[in-house]
Design a protein around this motif. Structure first.
Motif, mmCIF file in Angstrom:
data_model
loop_
_atom_site.group_PDB
_atom_site.id
_atom_site.type_symbol
_atom_site.label_atom_id
_atom_site.label_comp_id
_atom_site.label_asym_id
_atom_site.label_seq_id
_atom_site.Cartn_x
_atom_site.Cartn_y
_atom_site.Cartn_z
ATOM 1 N N GLY A 1 0.788 -1.222 0.000
ATOM 2 C CA GLY A 1 0.000 0.000 0.000
ATOM 3 C C GLY A 1 0.821 1.272 0.000
ATOM 4 N N LEU A 2 0.219 2.359 -0.501
ATOM 5 C CA LEU A 2 0.742 3.716 -0.382
ATOM 6 C C LEU A 2 -0.339 4.592 0.231
ATOM 7 N N LEU A 3 0.044 5.404 1.226
ATOM 8 C CA LEU A 3 -0.901 6.329 1.843
ATOM 9 C C LEU A 3 -1.261 7.451 0.873
ATOM 10 N N LYS B 1 3.571 8.293 15.394
ATOM 11 C CA LYS B 1 4.016 9.183 16.465
ATOM 12 C C LYS B 1 2.851 9.961 17.071
ATOM 13 N N ALA B 2 1.914 10.346 16.227
ATOM 14 C CA ALA B 2 0.762 11.120 16.692
ATOM 15 C C ALA B 2 -0.347 10.238 17.257
ATOM 16 N N LYS B 3 -0.121 8.907 17.241
ATOM 17 C CA LYS B 3 -1.122 7.956 17.722
ATOM 18 C C LYS B 3 -2.446 8.126 16.985
ATOM 19 N N VAL B 4 -2.358 8.322 15.666
ATOM 20 C CA VAL B 4 -3.543 8.510 14.829
ATOM 21 C C VAL B 4 -3.755 7.266 13.969
ATOM 22 N N ASN B 5 -4.937 6.682 14.068
ATOM 23 C CA ASN B 5 -5.286 5.599 13.153
ATOM 24 C C ASN B 5 -6.578 5.906 12.402
ATOM 25 N N ALA B 6 -7.010 7.162 12.432
ATOM 26 C CA ALA B 6 -8.217 7.581 11.725
ATOM 27 C C ALA B 6 -8.006 7.491 10.216
ATOM 28 N N VAL B 7 -9.107 7.267 9.499
ATOM 29 C CA VAL B 7 -9.059 7.162 8.048
ATOM 30 C C VAL B 7 -10.102 8.103 7.469
ATOM 31 N N LEU B 8 -9.707 8.920 6.485
ATOM 32 C CA LEU B 8 -10.640 9.784 5.759
ATOM 33 C C LEU B 8 -10.938 9.127 4.415
ATOM 34 N N TYR B 9 -12.163 8.610 4.282
ATOM 35 C CA TYR B 9 -12.556 7.989 3.020
ATOM 36 C C TYR B 9 -13.152 9.060 2.117
ATOM 37 N N ARG C 1 7.505 7.910 5.624
ATOM 38 C CA ARG C 1 7.498 9.090 6.504
ATOM 39 C C ARG C 1 6.089 9.395 6.998
ATOM 40 N N LEU C 2 5.097 9.277 6.102
ATOM 41 C CA LEU C 2 3.714 9.530 6.507
ATOM 42 C C LEU C 2 3.247 8.518 7.551
ATOM 43 N N ARG C 3 3.646 7.282 7.399
ATOM 44 C CA ARG C 3 3.295 6.261 8.392
ATOM 45 C C ARG C 3 3.921 6.591 9.750
ATOM 46 N N GLN C 4 5.179 7.011 9.727
ATOM 47 C CA GLN C 4 5.847 7.375 10.983
ATOM 48 C C GLN C 4 5.153 8.543 11.663
ATOM 49 N N ASP C 5 4.726 9.523 10.869
ATOM 50 C CA ASP C 5 4.020 10.679 11.432
ATOM 51 C C ASP C 5 2.716 10.245 12.107
ATOM 52 N N ARG C 6 1.980 9.349 11.462
ATOM 53 C CA ARG C 6 0.719 8.867 12.035
ATOM 54 C C ARG C 6 0.973 8.079 13.318
#
Length: 673
Positions: free
Chosen positions: A142-144, A162-170, A155-160
């Protein structure tokens, strides 16, 4: 004989502990067979895949692959004979098919060497394929959103994280697919070159199937691009340059989807499954097609073959220039292997049993496959590619379930429209006219399916060990009986399929060795829907068990991960009320108070195919109507119950429930509940 005193826990414990073969691959020189087998992990809480070596000659005992361990899966051979597989071994992850794939990488293992990772991807690799004649490998990962390459994605995965974010915008994608939540990353096809690194060959679209193929020389890569919300019934085949990722050609047909692409040995044609899903006006139809890569011309390879609506994954001859094709397909309660010759002639190679995971030897003379029947678990077999209706030679395979607690026979009758019907019937030991056995009717899920294979869940022999006969009917919409079987049930889930089940039940109960006064009905998925429907229509059964069954079709239409598929069959409930009114059991809930048939509901909390709201609504209706009901709920399970301990509890609860209401025995609550 006191059927209920049989040693049921001993049998279903054996069933749960039995190794489960799932896939089979053959090395390029034809000397190595690698079998993927699911076994219970060391903690005994889940199934994990392992790799085994099986002797193609059938002489040596199977053995675990050297340097392999728990959590290795999806085996394939590179052109030079190197064994490739997916694994989460780097940090000890088991990486089972329903687990977290974040650490799954592609590994290589030479026959006498060490295992080494050859491809890794942030978020894990989901599937891969190899070129038959080169060292090229393609994989799905996959690619974000917003990531144009793997580094940005990382890098985007690391940012998410670190921020403890697992939300998804569909935005333009479905939320769920295949029974699971779809994450925020979009599947892409990547091509791995040993000399040029990794090339992104394009997006598969959200909820992409992961179907890929490489041409034998590794110059072309093919993947399927998922259907969109605007065209949910149409996907696209993408052909790209494997060296650059440049898109060369796309192939599609409105109202159809393509699966399982594979190149012929000479690389000139692409063979695929082509599927037209059921609508209210057209029946389900699946065939095999060939695309000429030079012209893009599509040819139906099975235009007149009406044995089934669902041929399996195509396996072309490995010999360049040979147009022979092998495949499986449901037929009259079996799933034979078929051979299609260049002139279109189709020959059935096996007469009995169900087959999967076909492998053909390099010289095209021998086939290997997984073979099972309703009364025998999957085993590796060998057969030749020319003899019709042969009995394959069994090879030594991990596992030994031992003798089953009964025998298998068939039931035949005629439907109310004159169509010939058949079903499998398992009989417990000791059933006779003097001691007739109680009967449990178990219609299959799907509904496009057939009771023609060994099952690990809802296994009829677990019921037989308790003393029950089990009827496994194939009603309208079942596969293996031609397109007419699909036409008979099209758009009427609550019509002909239900009447066919009752017709087969009546035929079975005409036998002297079955007790018509002690019967139950139990089903999963579409079978669960039929159980729910039965509760509103008849009091002839003493107990009903329903797992993951639809109850309120209008609510289901909006909640299921197969929303688009379901709407094609029944339409929008706001404009096609009559279709929902004719097929939704909940509208006749008041009838359950009259029959008062006790029901057991089984449901997984993470079931997105038939969401938990269906079970809750049924449970509430039964409580309100005063109908005896028990609700067995597994908060962390999905559409199927997978955990070994949960499967054990499910069997114990179902069988104790049936014993109580069908046999009149005291209710026994399972110890862990």
């Amino acid at each position: 004989m006191d059927y209920a005193s049989s040693d049921v826990p001993a049998f279903h414990d054996r069933l749960i502990a039995e190794p489960r073969p799932t896939d089979l691959v053959l090395g390029p020189d034809g000397t190595r067979l690698i079998l993927s087998v699911e076994t219970i992990d060391d903690e005994g809480t889940k199934y994990v895949p392992t790799l085994w070596e099986v002797d193609p000659s059938g002489e040596r005992e199977p053995r675990p692959v050297d340097e392999s361990g728990q959590g290795e899966f999806a085996p394939a051979f590179a052109a030079d004979g190197t064994l490739l597989f997916l694994s989460g071994r780097e940090n000890g992850a088991s990486a089972d098919s329903e687990g977290d794939s974040r650490s799954v990488a592609l590994w290589a293992l030479t026959e006498h060497g060490k295992a080494e990772p050859i491809a890794q991807h942030p978020g894990g690799i989901r599937a891969f394929t190899v070129a038959r004649g080169s060292d090229t490998v393609a994989y799905t990962a996959g690619l974000l959103p917003g990531a144009e390459d793997v580094d940005t994605h990382a890098r985007l995965r690391q940012d998410r994280e670190k921020a403890k974010v697992n939300a998804v915008l569909y935005e333009a994608s479905p939320v769920r697919g295949g029974g699971v939540d779809l994450g925020s990353d979009e599947p892409h096809t990547f091509v791995l070159h040993t000399d040029a690194g990794v090339i992104d060959a394009g997006s598969q679209g959200f909820a992409g199937s992961g179907d890929m193929a490489l041409s034998p020389d590794g110059t072309l890569v093919v993947h399927t691009r998922a259907a969109t919300s605007r065209t949910p019934d149409t996907n696209t085949i993408v052909i790209a340059d494997a060296a650059t990722g440049a898109e060369l050609r796309t192939l599609s047909r409105p109202g159809h989807q393509y699966y399982c692409p594979v190149f012929t040995a000479d690389g000139a044609r692409l063979i695929c499954q082509r599927q037209r899903e059921e609508t209210y006006d057209t029946e389900w139809r699946v065939t095999l097609v060939a695309f000429d890569l030079a012209s893009g011309e599509e040819t139906d390879l099975l235009p007149e073959f009406d044995n089934w609506p669902w041929p399996g994954r195509p396996v072309p001859s490995p010999i360049p220039g040979d147009a022979t094709l092998f495949f499986t397909g449901d037929e009259q309660g079996h799933r034979p292997i078929f051979r299609r010759d260049a002139d279109g002639t189709v020959t059935r190679l096996t007469a009995y049993g169900a087959h999967t995971a076909l492998c053909v030897s390099p010289d095209g003379t021998t086939l290997y496959a997984l073979h099972c029947t309703v009364d025998s678990p999957p085993r590796v077999v060998r057969l030749d590619t020319t003899t019709a209706d042969q009995l394959p030679t069994p090879l030594k395979t991990p596992g030994n379930l031992g003798q089953l607690p009964g025998t298998l026979t068939e039931v035949h009758t005629e439907a109310d429209d004159g169509f010939p019907l058949r079903a499998w019937l398992t009989l417990p030991e000791g059933a006779s006219a003097e001691r007739p056995a109680p009967l449990v009717v178990v219609p299959h899920g799907g509904p496009q399916a057939s009771s023609n294979t060994w099952t690990w869940q809802w296994n009829p022999w677990a019921f037989a060990a308790r003393g029950y006969a089990v009827l496994l009917p194939d009603p309208a919409l079942s596969t293996g009986y031609g397109q007419r079987m699909q036409e008979r049930g099209r758009g009427q889930y609550a019509g002909q399929p239900y009447r066919d089940v009752l017709a087969l039940t009546d035929a079975a109960l005409a036998r002297a060795d079955l007790d018509a006064s002690r019967t139950g009905l139990a089903g999963w998925s579409y079978g669960g829907y039929l159980a729910n429907l039965t509760a509103t229509r008849t009091d002839r059964f003493k107990a009903l068990v329903t797992q993951a069954g639809m109850w309120n079709l209008e609510a289901f239409h909006y909640d299921t991960d197969m929303h688009a598929y379901f709407q094609k069959i029944f339409g929008d409930p706001r404009t096609r009320r009559e279709r929902y009114e004719a097929n939704s059991p909940h509208l006749d809930a008041a009838n359950m108070a009259k029959s008062a048939t006790p029901m057991l509901i089984v449901q997984g909390g993470k079931d997105y195919r038939v969401p938990v709201g269906q079970a809750l609504a049924l449970h509430n209706d039964l409580l309100q109507l005063g109908v005896p009901v028990r609700f067995l709920y597994f908060p962390d399970e999905s559409h199927a119950i997978r955990s070994p301990n949960h499967v054990r509890i499910m069997y114990e609860t179902m069988l104790n429930f049936l014993d109580h209401h069908v046999l009149g025995r005291e209710w026994k609550r399972p110890a862990l509940l």
